[in-house]
Design a protein around this motif. Sequence first.
Motif, short mmCIF file in Angstrom:
data_model
loop_
_atom_site.label_atom_id
_atom_site.label_comp_id
_atom_site.label_asym_id
_atom_site.label_seq_id
_atom_site.Cartn_x
_atom_site.Cartn_y
_atom_site.Cartn_z
N GLY A 16 0.84 -1.20 0.00
CA GLY A 16 0.00 0.00 0.00
C GLY A 16 0.87 1.24 0.00
N ILE A 17 0.38 2.34 -0.58
CA ILE A 17 1.15 3.57 -0.53
C ILE A 17 0.25 4.75 -0.18
N GLU A 18 0.87 5.77 0.42
CA GLU A 18 0.17 7.03 0.67
C GLU A 18 0.98 8.12 -0.02
N VAL A 19 0.41 8.69 -1.07
CA VAL A 19 1.14 9.75 -1.79
C VAL A 19 1.18 10.97 -0.87
N TYR A 20 2.39 11.41 -0.55
CA TYR A 20 2.52 12.48 0.44
C TYR A 20 2.80 13.82 -0.20
N SER A 21 3.49 13.81 -1.33
CA SER A 21 3.73 15.06 -2.05
C SER A 21 4.06 14.69 -3.48
N ILE A 22 4.40 15.67 -4.28
CA ILE A 22 4.67 15.36 -5.69
C ILE A 22 5.83 14.38 -5.83
N ASP A 23 6.76 14.37 -4.88
CA ASP A 23 7.93 13.51 -5.05
C ASP A 23 8.14 12.51 -3.90
N GLU A 24 7.13 12.32 -3.06
CA GLU A 24 7.30 11.41 -1.92
C GLU A 24 6.06 10.56 -1.70
N ALA A 25 6.27 9.33 -1.25
CA ALA A 25 5.14 8.50 -0.83
C ALA A 25 5.56 7.65 0.36
N PHE A 26 4.66 7.52 1.33
CA PHE A 26 4.89 6.57 2.42
C PHE A 26 4.47 5.19 1.93
N LEU A 27 5.19 4.16 2.41
CA LEU A 27 4.92 2.80 1.97
C LEU A 27 4.39 2.00 3.15
N ASN A 28 3.29 1.34 2.92
CA ASN A 28 2.73 0.45 3.92
C ASN A 28 3.36 -0.92 3.73
#
Length: 419
Positions: A94-106
């Motif tokens: 799973g991912i959470e897009v955090y900004s245009i160039d970052e994502a948190f990964l579940n």
Amino acid sequence: MFGLADCNNFYVSCERVFNPSLNGIPVVVLSNNDGCVISRSNEAKDIGIKMGEPIFKIRDLVKKENVKVFSSNFALYGDMSWRVMERLRLLFPGIEVYSIDEAFLNLNGVKSSELKNMAHNATTVIKRETGIPVSIGVSKTKTLSKIAAKLCKKYPALNNSCVMIEKRDISKVLQKFPIEDIWGIGRQYSKMLQSNNIDTAWKFIQCNPDWVKSKMSIVGLKTYKELNGEPSFDFEDNTQDKKQICTSRSFANDLYEHEEIIMAVAKFAASCAQKLRKQRGVASRAVVFVLTNPFKDNTPRDYRSIVINFENATDSTFDIVRMCTKAVTSVLKSGYGYKKAGVILSEISIKGETPGNLFCDKDLLAEGRLMKTLDEINAKYGRETLYSASQGVYKMRYNMNMLSPRFTTIWDDIIKVKI
DNA sequence: TCTGGGGTCCTAGGACCC
DNA sequence: TCTGGGGTCCTAGGACCC
């Protein structure tokens, strides 16, 4: 377990994908209006160019070191971001897009023995398939995974991925990690902490939690807990709608003609209304603001912000433009050179889920059809094929002289037809 | 000596992020 | 000459309610 995927020097990396001659040399990308440096290649960092630095202050350095300079090309960066996020979605649970160039990964359900391989594999696949270099940090909380990702950039030997889960490793890293580089600790808090002799993450987590809360509120306390290995920021789903929508710009010159400012505000209002309809929202409040150039000392200064509470929540370009232009007209003063203006919509709810106004005599269905048609025509034939006359027929000039081509989205206006 | 107690809503301002 | 844009969350204080 949490991961963070962070694209390295993202805007510069996007430019490099389509122009390999930029590899190995100093490159920077500028903010809107070609104002400040907002992305730097490692070579640009090495010669001392700072984040947020106004470009006119480093003209000599740029010339001497032959730095390549670009205006910001958000059509390109947005599309490249989408390509990276699509790959991340395939590579992780799973991912959470955090900004245009970052994502948190579940990373739920992933065995800890597999983490290192998984992260490393992802950086390889994304680089190969999109051309964008990505760093991946893994740890027990979001804040710690941000730190792990930062380590990748500092230590090339890590090969763009870093798994930091052993207690011993975490302590070792935190003892050297500067307080001001922690996610959630900005300029004011790091100043305050340093004046209390707290200059590393390690010293911070030794503090008394009550003291932390009293000085930095509940949010600071959460950061503190996260550094201690206790997750306090959970994954959020990305489907959430915006709670406020803003469009604002600085102008190329100070504007003294009120008509020009009013037309600009009409444009910002129309842009907000369009974004609002895109998320199927209606707004019941707008704030319009104008200000003079804050960097000029010898000219009269002014800052105005006007709150408008709508009688009925609306998504109509014409309603919103009319109310915003009327509001700004009433506060402009002659003899003042206005440098920036903007519109912020708030009190947003989902269209159709708000109770209507008993005394509204407008034909809402017709209005809705009109807006739908407006959006469809602009989607088919290009932005601003149809617009409100109050926006004016002249294109406002902004300084954007070093723009690269829209390499990946040049046909978007044609492809995105949805009628 | 002794001034009620428990709420909500709104706004402005301040902190943070990329 | 020239200094970005778009967001989020929290707190304190005031006005108001019963």
